[in-house]
Design an enzyme around this catalytic site. Sequence first.
Site, PDB file in Angstrom:
ATOM      1  N   LYS A  66     -13.981   0.752  16.532  1.00 37.56           N
ATOM      2  CA  LYS A  66     -12.653   0.110  16.624  1.00 37.56           C
ATOM      3  C   LYS A  66     -12.051   0.284  18.015  1.00 37.56           C
ATOM      4  O   LYS A  66     -11.409  -0.625  18.546  1.00 37.56           O
ATOM      5  CB  LYS A  66     -11.695   0.739  15.599  1.00 37.56           C
ATOM      6  CG  LYS A  66     -11.772   0.055  14.250  1.00 37.56           C
ATOM      7  CD  LYS A  66     -10.898   0.706  13.201  1.00 37.56           C
ATOM      8  CE  LYS A  66     -11.464   0.354  11.821  1.00 37.56           C
ATOM      9  NZ  LYS A  66     -10.823   1.051  10.727  1.00 37.56           N
ATOM     10  N   LYS A 104       9.441 -16.985  -9.765  1.00 40.02           N
ATOM     11  CA  LYS A 104       8.615 -15.981 -10.439  1.00 40.02           C
ATOM     12  C   LYS A 104       7.502 -16.688 -11.213  1.00 40.02           C
ATOM     13  O   LYS A 104       7.779 -17.542 -12.055  1.00 40.02           O
ATOM     14  CB  LYS A 104       9.499 -15.168 -11.389  1.00 40.02           C
ATOM     15  CG  LYS A 104       8.744 -14.053 -12.061  1.00 40.02           C
ATOM     16  CD  LYS A 104       9.651 -13.220 -12.950  1.00 40.02           C
ATOM     17  CE  LYS A 104       8.809 -12.266 -13.764  1.00 40.02           C
ATOM     18  NZ  LYS A 104       9.193 -12.153 -15.130  1.00 40.02           N
ATOM     19  N   PHE A 137      -4.829   3.575  15.145  1.00 37.54           N
ATOM     20  CA  PHE A 137      -5.198   4.542  14.119  1.00 37.54           C
ATOM     21  C   PHE A 137      -6.398   3.999  13.356  1.00 37.54           C
ATOM     22  O   PHE A 137      -6.568   2.781  13.245  1.00 37.54           O
ATOM     23  CB  PHE A 137      -4.043   4.736  13.123  1.00 37.54           C
ATOM     24  CG  PHE A 137      -3.108   5.846  13.518  1.00 37.54           C
ATOM     25  CD1 PHE A 137      -2.319   5.729  14.640  1.00 37.54           C
ATOM     26  CD2 PHE A 137      -3.027   7.006  12.764  1.00 37.54           C
ATOM     27  CE1 PHE A 137      -1.458   6.744  15.020  1.00 37.54           C
ATOM     28  CE2 PHE A 137      -2.176   8.028  13.124  1.00 37.54           C
ATOM     29  CZ  PHE A 137      -1.384   7.906  14.248  1.00 37.54           C
ATOM     30  N   ASP A 182      -4.547  -6.253   5.448  1.00 37.27           N
ATOM     31  CA  ASP A 182      -5.502  -7.140   6.123  1.00 37.27           C
ATOM     32  C   ASP A 182      -5.430  -8.562   5.562  1.00 37.27           C
ATOM     33  O   ASP A 182      -5.781  -9.513   6.244  1.00 37.27           O
ATOM     34  CB  ASP A 182      -6.928  -6.594   5.967  1.00 37.27           C
ATOM     35  CG  ASP A 182      -7.151  -5.351   6.825  1.00 37.27           C
ATOM     36  OD1 ASP A 182      -6.534  -5.272   7.908  1.00 37.27           O
ATOM     37  OD2 ASP A 182      -7.910  -4.460   6.413  1.00 37.27           O
ATOM     38  N   ASN A 233       0.859  -1.200   0.000  1.00 36.61           N
ATOM     39  CA  ASN A 233       0.000   0.000   0.000  1.00 36.61           C
ATOM     40  C   ASN A 233       0.887   1.239   0.000  1.00 36.61           C
ATOM     41  O   ASN A 233       2.109   1.143   0.067  1.00 36.61           O
ATOM     42  CB  ASN A 233      -0.978  -0.023   1.181  1.00 36.61           C
ATOM     43  CG  ASN A 233      -0.257  -0.057   2.512  1.00 36.61           C
ATOM     44  OD1 ASN A 233       0.468   0.864   2.862  1.00 36.61           O
ATOM     45  ND2 ASN A 233      -0.429  -1.163   3.245  1.00 36.61           N
ATOM     46  N   LYS A 251     -11.327  -3.216  19.803  1.00 35.99           N
ATOM     47  CA  LYS A 251      -9.928  -3.644  19.937  1.00 35.99           C
ATOM     48  C   LYS A 251      -9.357  -3.314  21.321  1.00 35.99           C
ATOM     49  O   LYS A 251      -8.153  -3.403  21.535  1.00 35.99           O
ATOM     50  CB  LYS A 251      -9.085  -3.017  18.824  1.00 35.99           C
ATOM     51  CG  LYS A 251      -9.544  -3.418  17.404  1.00 35.99           C
ATOM     52  CD  LYS A 251      -8.527  -3.077  16.331  1.00 35.99           C
ATOM     53  CE  LYS A 251      -9.066  -3.349  14.937  1.00 35.99           C
ATOM     54  NZ  LYS A 251      -8.074  -3.197  13.872  1.00 35.99           N
TER      55      LYS A 251
HETATM   56  N1  CTP Z   1      -3.983  -2.965  12.378  1.00 39.48           N
HETATM   57  C1  CTP Z   1      -3.180  -3.959  12.885  1.00 39.48           C
HETATM   58  N2  CTP Z   1      -3.143  -5.171  12.286  1.00 39.48           N
HETATM   59  C2  CTP Z   1      -3.905  -5.435  11.209  1.00 39.48           C
HETATM   60  C3  CTP Z   1      -4.748  -4.429  10.682  1.00 39.48           C
HETATM   61  C4  CTP Z   1      -4.747  -3.199  11.297  1.00 39.48           C
HETATM   62  O1  CTP Z   1      -2.472  -3.708  13.866  1.00 39.48           O
HETATM   63  N3  CTP Z   1      -3.841  -6.622  10.649  1.00 39.48           N
HETATM   64  C5  CTP Z   1      -4.043  -1.669  13.061  1.00 39.48           C
HETATM   65  C6  CTP Z   1      -3.487  -0.481  12.313  1.00 39.48           C
HETATM   66  O2  CTP Z   1      -2.120  -0.286  12.579  1.00 39.48           O
HETATM   67  C7  CTP Z   1      -4.346   0.655  12.862  1.00 39.48           C
HETATM   68  C8  CTP Z   1      -5.654   0.002  13.155  1.00 39.48           C
HETATM   69  O3  CTP Z   1      -5.407  -1.389  13.251  1.00 39.48           O
HETATM   70  O4  CTP Z   1      -3.821   1.146  14.092  1.00 39.48           O
HETATM   71  C9  CTP Z   1      -6.764   0.234  12.205  1.00 39.48           C
HETATM   72  O5  CTP Z   1      -6.563  -0.328  10.986  1.00 39.48           O
HETATM   73  P1  CTP Z   1      -7.734  -0.330   9.907  1.00 39.48           P
HETATM   74  O6  CTP Z   1      -7.226  -1.045   8.713  1.00 39.48           O
HETATM   75  O7  CTP Z   1      -8.274   1.049   9.745  1.00 39.48           O
HETATM   76  O8  CTP Z   1      -8.829  -1.162  10.649  1.00 39.48           O
HETATM   77  P2  CTP Z   1      -9.326  -2.607  10.523  1.00 39.48           P
HETATM   78  O9  CTP Z   1      -9.338  -3.183  11.866  1.00 39.48           O
HETATM   79  O10 CTP Z   1      -8.546  -3.370   9.504  1.00 39.48           O
HETATM   80  O11 CTP Z   1     -10.838  -2.427  10.127  1.00 39.48           O
HETATM   81  P3  CTP Z   1     -11.538  -2.217   8.721  1.00 39.48           P
HETATM   82  O12 CTP Z   1     -10.774  -2.990   7.691  1.00 39.48           O
HETATM   83  O13 CTP Z   1     -12.874  -2.751   8.992  1.00 39.48           O
HETATM   84  O14 CTP Z   1     -11.541  -0.741   8.471  1.00 39.48           O
END
Ligand code: CTP
Length: 411
Positions: free
Chosen positions: A353, A303, A339, A293, A223, A357
């Site tokens: 969240k 490859k 975040f 995620d 990303n 969490k």
């Molecule tokens: N985060 C994490 N580990 C993951 C995904 C996210 O530690 N596998 C943490 C990020 O560093 C951030 C927070 O979770 O502090 C929020 O991430 P975000 O992607 O916005 O939230 P998600 O829990 O993935 O929820 P959604 O996809 O439903 O928005």
Amino acid sequence: MRIIVGITGGIAAYKAPELVRLLKKAGHEVRCAATDHALQFVTRPTLETVSGHPLYCDLFASGGTEHISLKDWGELLVVAPATANIIGKVASGIADDALSTLLLAFSGKPVVMAPAMNSDMWAHPAVQRNIQTLEGWGIRMVGPETGELACGTSGTGRMSEPEDIAEAICNFEFRISNSEKENGDAASSSEFKVQNPKLAGRKWIVTAGPTYERIDSVRFIGNYSSGKMGFALAEALAEAGAEVELVAGPTALQASHPRIHLTRVESAREMYAAATELFPQCNGAILSAAVADYRPGVCADHKLKKQGDEGMTLTLVQNPDILATLGSMKQPGQTLVGFALETDNELANAEGKLQRKNLDYIVLNSLRDQGAGFGVDTNKVTILSRGGSRRDCPLMSKREVAREIVATVTQ
Ligand code: CTP
């Protein structure tokens, strides 16, 4: 604290006596140093009366060593107003009058500046470059504000009000640590020697940057995260006295502060392993990484070749949620900050969240705001606490946002 108020030649110099008065009222001992140009706007008797001490403005008074004795006396130097000229001089190492010489001699001690100038001057690339240089050395900027300017126009360049400068000085919680005082070496290092008593000697984890999830030996899913916010958070925590375990995904950024220990990882699972191992020994964690995620269910060790004209389907499996895992491991006394990067229903999603969490704070970035998000040097955030408080921060540099977050989550 023993504070030196430095005054340079801008119209806002007329507000300097009020700043001196407020600092004294807050219990600080204050002395003033001014440039010749400052004395076009505010008089020597005024500054000497409000501070209760002789003004320092002649480099060659007292045998020309006053800048050294004043440097030894002062624990913090605030320049208000700070003109483009003094900012440029310090950034270039020029010492050609009493105040600029004192500023150079003050190296290694806390310096705050309240810039004030015309908005076009403020926007000039030379001034912006100089500000970045000074901030990089740990000099704290308060303002400038946006509003009406003395020249009759309006824009960014107004000096912050004396109340705000005085409050910022108190909020920064500048403290020279006792060991430095005892060793008498506060001025011998270029490190910005300030401590937040709630962070000194404490250990915090910060996660930063993107994660890369391998598809094969040469490709990955990633990303646009640059890691700038996370590195700024690590710097802000370290500057305030914490020992920082910075776990960063792939980024070219370097950590410069000696109290930051950097672990570089590539994938979400590597970040998860590092963070969950470190968290039990830490007082807090701020997870700002943009963790993928999902990852490809299978990673080819070679490859992958094109398969004729057919498309390709990647099967993705879910990565562990590092933040939720730390939330379930959290012990009393540990602070956990996450975040949330949201595009719709920002507040409701962030609050969800925070609860789900088991966080103490969540920092909400909205991608709708210009200047906020990936890659840029600025950010605009809202900090929500478990107790229901909400702090809406204006658009600021990521460095300033980091300090705000650190100040809020360590209250
Ligand atoms: N985060 C994490 N580990 C993951 C995904 C996210 O530690 N596998 C943490 C990020 O560093 C951030 C927070 O979770 O502090 C929020 O991430 P975000 O992607 O916005 O939230 P998600 O829990 O993935 O929820 P959604 O996809 O439903 O928005």
